[in-house]
Scaffold this active site. Structure first.
Site, PDB file in Angstrom:
ATOM      1  N   GLU A 101       0.834  -0.982  -0.047  1.00 59.01           N
ATOM      2  CA  GLU A 101       0.018   0.071   0.095  1.00 59.01           C
ATOM      3  C   GLU A 101       0.887   1.184  -0.058  1.00 59.01           C
ATOM      4  OE1 GLU A 101      -2.570   0.436   3.410  1.00 59.01           O
ATOM      5  OE2 GLU A 101      -3.444   2.191   2.584  1.00 59.01           O
ATOM      6  N   ARG A 118       5.611 -12.655   9.210  1.00 58.66           N
ATOM      7  CA  ARG A 118       6.320 -11.265   9.098  1.00 58.66           C
ATOM      8  C   ARG A 118       7.640 -11.358   9.769  1.00 58.66           C
ATOM      9  NH1 ARG A 118       2.429  -7.371   8.264  1.00 58.66           N
ATOM     10  NH2 ARG A 118       3.578  -5.432   8.943  1.00 58.66           N
ATOM     11  N   LYS A 168       4.666   0.815   9.024  1.00 54.10           N
ATOM     12  CA  LYS A 168       4.763   2.017   8.203  1.00 54.10           C
ATOM     13  C   LYS A 168       4.302   3.074   9.247  1.00 54.10           C
ATOM     14  CE  LYS A 168       3.924  -0.016   3.799  1.00 54.10           C
ATOM     15  NZ  LYS A 168       2.624  -0.071   3.647  1.00 54.10           N
TER      16      LYS A 168
HETATM   17  P1  ATP Z   1       2.945  -2.050   7.413  1.00 51.90           P
HETATM   18  O1  ATP Z   1       2.315  -2.317   8.642  1.00 51.90           O
HETATM   19  O2  ATP Z   1       4.288  -1.955   7.717  1.00 51.90           O
HETATM   20  O3  ATP Z   1       2.174  -1.172   6.816  1.00 51.90           O
HETATM   21  P2  ATP Z   1       1.389  -3.894   5.702  1.00 51.90           P
HETATM   22  O4  ATP Z   1       1.394  -5.148   5.677  1.00 51.90           O
HETATM   23  O5  ATP Z   1       0.530  -2.950   5.874  1.00 51.90           O
HETATM   24  O6  ATP Z   1       2.679  -3.270   6.413  1.00 51.90           O
HETATM   25  P3  ATP Z   1       1.793  -3.447   2.749  1.00 51.90           P
HETATM   26  O7  ATP Z   1       2.361  -2.438   2.124  1.00 51.90           O
HETATM   27  O8  ATP Z   1       0.315  -3.689   2.621  1.00 51.90           O
HETATM   28  O9  ATP Z   1       2.197  -3.299   4.208  1.00 51.90           O
HETATM   29  O10 ATP Z   1       2.619  -4.707   2.624  1.00 51.90           O
HETATM   30  C1  ATP Z   1       2.671  -5.348   1.134  1.00 51.90           C
HETATM   31  C2  ATP Z   1       3.420  -6.737   1.541  1.00 51.90           C
HETATM   32  O11 ATP Z   1       4.328  -6.652   2.413  1.00 51.90           O
HETATM   33  C3  ATP Z   1       2.152  -7.623   2.169  1.00 51.90           C
HETATM   34  O12 ATP Z   1       2.094  -8.647   1.355  1.00 51.90           O
HETATM   35  C4  ATP Z   1       2.719  -7.671   3.506  1.00 51.90           C
HETATM   36  O13 ATP Z   1       2.123  -8.651   4.189  1.00 51.90           O
HETATM   37  C5  ATP Z   1       4.289  -7.693   3.416  1.00 51.90           C
HETATM   38  N1  ATP Z   1       4.835  -7.145   4.670  1.00 51.90           N
HETATM   39  C6  ATP Z   1       4.671  -6.154   5.253  1.00 51.90           C
HETATM   40  N2  ATP Z   1       5.287  -6.098   6.560  1.00 51.90           N
HETATM   41  C7  ATP Z   1       6.069  -7.279   6.556  1.00 51.90           C
HETATM   42  C8  ATP Z   1       7.066  -7.828   7.323  1.00 51.90           C
HETATM   43  N3  ATP Z   1       7.577  -7.204   8.528  1.00 51.90           N
HETATM   44  N4  ATP Z   1       7.589  -8.983   7.119  1.00 51.90           N
HETATM   45  C9  ATP Z   1       6.973  -9.663   5.850  1.00 51.90           C
HETATM   46  N5  ATP Z   1       6.207  -8.983   5.051  1.00 51.90           N
HETATM   47  C10 ATP Z   1       5.693  -8.073   5.373  1.00 51.90           C
HETATM   48 MG    MG Z   2      -0.799  -1.578   5.744  1.00 48.00          MG
END
Ligand code: ATP
Ligand code: MG
Length: 805
Positions: A287, A507, A517
């Site tokens: 995102e 994760r 983020k």
């Molecule tokens: P954040 O909480 O940092 O915003 P998110 O899951 O909302 O993380 P996205 O931008 O939606 O972030 O994630 C893109 C991809 O990266 C998704 O498939 C998510 O599951 C993966 N991802 C995010 N954080 C991690 C992590 N710490 N380890 C492994 N994969 C991750």
């Molecule tokens: Mg997110």
């Protein structure tokens, strides 16, 4: 006196507080003996209010493993765990073995500490040497069996000799040296591994999409897979193989006992195959609401890596359904940083590219009775969800919902006054089947779609549909999405769309860090750091600015393996990889961080010569020049007024060697009014090189820089040295108080550092090893006057200051 229930509830609270998994905690409560012992250990350690998970796991082992006849000494061990003197299982085993051996003798703290390696620091060099020895001993077998040899056994031999060495570092070093010997894994190796261990390569069984059940599955896997995954030849071994590509067979369970069987129809399969040719198609779906962090490196490794491994394709898909949080800046950054990490998207798409289709599908969903317009507020939805009560609008006529939904789209409905909800199963024990929201009204322009829309689809509605529209064969996501499988498949099934495989992995979390983020944005917005690319941040841009290489990051992730086990990885394991990578690739150069002036009294004022220094050890001919004149600078920390036996720096009466130049003999030194040493006088041994055969150089060899011309100061450097951003090993465990874990001293700026003229050519992003000082990377703050450098990592791993660094 508290009732039994109350006592058990309190015990459970404490067990969860020390970070035990829920099932372990509950089992421990049920077992009276275990409960008693663990409660005692918790109070002996003084962690009634909780402690980090790793510490809790050790305390749990103290409770279960402490020998019965040594119970009186258990509290000492518990305290040692609390004080982080005992931090690993190996240490704890040492301590408990000692207690076992005690018999009736009384406890001797120094013996206990020796047995449990308190304060022992095993250097990288020691690890390297021990690994080299075992590899030498097993060389023939290794050459013969290559990667089929069970390396865990060999690693075990090293950890037995270096009992208290960091297991992760030993493994990494092992892998490196094995790879140096055998070269990278060939296709043959990978194939052979698959044949030898069919269990590992086998696709996990299809299972029910009901959230609760799946969680149990994952906890069962945790114990066994972690260890194996470290050295798996194929990091994607746990994923379904491409040949299983299209055979999704799963179920969605309903509260009334009925079951929805989900699979692709022949027609859906045919259409999918004609689009994809049967290739593996994945997507990396960030995102664009912030900069990417190291956790996303794992996600990219999984998504792009799996596609690459099977000659498939991976989309970079911006999952941009929430216009308020999303920005062009983030979109541009993400696209750039994905490329920097070495991945090339097959296509770059946006969920918003599909807004028209998503809207049409929503109309279809309403028409088939699977969605309705609802006027409940967010709070009302929350309450009714708790009570599993349906929305009062759930059964309104289809026509009414269609009309209202169109009104929403046409801007006739206020924000918050209506949502479109999926008509799922409001009594389902999986909350994600509770009539999730599909669309909201938001009068906000969209960074990619512009101002065409005032209704925006939710993640739950969008993600699975776009996966189907893009013909994704394997939808890989992190474990928190597991309980959303049911809704994922439910929606695709009722819409009659293609259903990809869905697989979850854990994760990545790093100690001393927050990886979300939202929190990273807070650090930036609140000024705790100087921006998204602050070198202390574990954003990818922060790591890049600090000097990390994509290769080091990807190797770190590959080594960790892709599993469902929760992992909070010690941050120094990542440092280990970057050290290995930079060691091979960074030219050495002379610099001094905290200069102390040395006057060479037996040189004339205008003496000038250049000594020859090596850019890379062992690579003869690749050299650069270092000016040597009457005034040189050494590290202030390399001078002491009082000498001692184990000290190799300069001191009264003592001689040192200036690296690549001459020995200096101490003559005198000066101090200022505050007692700070400001200048040291020495003589140099001009004959040293001509008579070298007869002369032994002094033991201490120092880094230094000399004046490039009489009266001219050496090149100015501003060196930025970093420590962990959070002194708390697991700041997220502090919940809302996560900022309290920040390390106030995470950055030290040394404005008076100096370098030799070789560094004049340095460009932003160049990486060097400053001899004896660490690996440094040229920062973009560099100007014509001053070279600004970030220390990527020190040369050796030092004992972490703040717990499990
Ligand atoms: P954040 O909480 O940092 O915003 P998110 O899951 O909302 O993380 P996205 O931008 O939606 O972030 O994630 C893109 C991809 O990266 C998704 O498939 C998510 O599951 C993966 N991802 C995010 N954080 C991690 C992590 N710490 N380890 C492994 N994969 C991750
Ligand atoms: Mg997110």
């Amino acid at each position: 006196m508290a009732s039994r229930e109350e006592q058990e509830a309190e015990a459970l609270r404490r067990f969860l507080g020390i970070g035990l998994a829920e099932t372990t905690a509950k089992d421990s409560v049920k077992n009276a003996k275990k409960r008693q012992a663990l409660l005692e250990v918790i109070s002996e350690a003084g962690v009634e209010d909780g402690c980090p998970k790793a510490m809790g796991a050790l305390l749990n082992s103290v409770a279960t493993k402490c020998p019965a006849k040594a119970l009186e000494h258990r509290k000492v061990v518990a305290r040692y765990v609390k004080e982080e003197k005992i931090k690993t299982n190996a240490q704890l085993d040492g301590a408990l073995d000692y207690l076992k051996s005690l018999g009736t003798a009384s406890l001797d703290l120094s013996e206990l500490e020796a047995a449990s390696g308190v304060g022992v620091v095993v250097s990288v060099e020691e690890i390297k040497a021990a690994v080299a020895q075992i590899i030498q001993e097993k060389k023939e077998t290794l050459l013969e069996e290559r990667y089929q040899l069970n390396l865990n056994v060999l690693i075990g031999q090293v950890t037995r000799t270096l009992k208290f060495a960091d297991g992760g570092c030993v493994r990494s070093e092992f892998q490196q040296q094995v790879e140096d010997l055998l070269g990278p894994k060939t296709e043959e190796d990978v194939k052979a591994a698959g044949m030898k261990k069919p269990k590992k390569a086998k696709a996990p069984k299809e299972k029910s999409t009901n959230g609760e059940k799946n969680n149990e599955d994952s906890s069962q896997k945790n114990g066994s897979s972690e260890e194996e995954s470290w050295r798996t030849a194929d990091p994607f071994a746990f994923l379904p193989k491409p040949e299983d590509n299209h055979q999704v067979h799963t179920t969605v369970n309903f509260s009334d006992g009925t079951v929805m069987h989900v699979s692709n129809t022949e027609e859906q399969l045919r259409a999918h195959l004609s689009e994809t040719g049967g290739k593996v198609i994945t997507r990396f779906p960030p995102e664009p609401n912030g900069y990417l962090h190291i956790g996303h490196c794992k996600a990219m490794f999984v998504d792009f890596g799996m596609a690459a491994q099977y000659d498939g394709h991976c989309f970079l898909r911006f999952d941009d359904t929430n216009p308020e949080a999303e920005k062009m800046e983030y979109i541009e950054h993400i696209q750039e940083i994905v490329g920097w990490m070495g991945w090339t998207p097959w296509k770059v798409t946006y969920s918003s590219d599909y807004f028209d289709q998503l809207y049409e599908l929503a109309l279809k969903l309403i028409s088939s009775g699977h969605a309705y317009v609802c006027h409940q507020t967010a709070d009302e939805i929350k309450d009714s969800r708790q009570e599993r009560q349906p929305s009062p609008w759930r059964d309104r006529p289809v026509e009414e919902s269609l009309r209202l939904f169109k009104d929403m789209k046409n801007g006739l409905v206020e924000e918050g006054a209506a949502t479109l909800r999926m008509r799922m199963d409001h009594k389902n024990e999986n909350y994600n089947m509770f009539d999730l929201i599909a669309y909201r009204v938001k009068f906000a322009p969209h960074p990619h779609a512009g101002d065409k829309w005032c209704i925006y689809p939710s993640y739950d509605y969008t993600h699975c549909i776009v996966d189907a529209l893009e013909n994704i064969s394997h939808s890989l996501c992190t474990l928190e999405f597991e309980s959303r499988r049911a809704s994922y498949y439910w929606l695709l099934e009722v819409l009659g769309l293609y259903k990809p495989h869905v697989m979850e992995y854990s994760r990545l979390n790093l100690t001393h860090n927050v990886l979300s983020k939202r929190k990273l944005k807070a650090l930036v917005d609140e000024g705790h750091v100087r921006g998204w690319d602050d070198p202390r941040m574990y954003t990818i841009s922060g790591l890049r600015r600090r000097g990390y290489t994509p290769a080091a990051i990807n190797t770190f992730i590959r080594e960790m393996g892709i599993t469902r086990s929760d992992n909070e990885v010690p941050v120094h394991r990542l440092e280990h990889h970057v050290r290995m990578d930079l060691d091979a690739a960074s030219p050495r150069v002379m610099a001094v961080l905290r200069p102390l002036q040395v006057i060479i009294t037996n040189l004339p004022d205008d003496h000038y010569e250049e000594v020859v220094a090596q850019r890379f050890p062992g690579r003869k001919g690749d050299t650069y020049k270092v000016p040597f004149s009457k005034i040189v600078y050494i590290e202030a920390t390399d001078f002491r007024e009082v000498d001692s036996k184990d000290y190799y720096g300069l001191a009264p009466g003592k001689a040192i060697m200036l690296r690549y130049a001459y020995p200096l003999q101490y003559v005198d030194h000066k101090k200022n009014d505050d007692g700070v040493v400001t200048q040291v006088m020495c003589t140099y041994d001009a004959e040293f090189h001509s008579a070298q055969k007869n002369k032994k150089p002094p033991k201490g060899v120092l880094n230094w820089v000399g004046q490039p011309a009489p009266g001219v100061r050496p090149m100015r450097i501003e060196a930025r040295l970093y420590d962990v951003l959070f002194k708390d090993p697991s700041p997220s465990e502090l919940r809302d108080a996560w900022r309290d874990g920040l390390n106030e001293a995470s950055e030290e700026t040394l404005k008076g550092a100096m370098g030799c003229p070789e560094l004049r050519k340095a460009k932003v992003g160049d990486r060097f090893q400053f001899e004896r000082l660490g690996y440094f990377c040229v920062d973009r703050d560099t100007s014509a006057d001053v070279l600004v450098v970030n220390r990527t990592v020190t040369l050796r791993e030092s004992f972490p200051k703040f717990g499990k660094a």
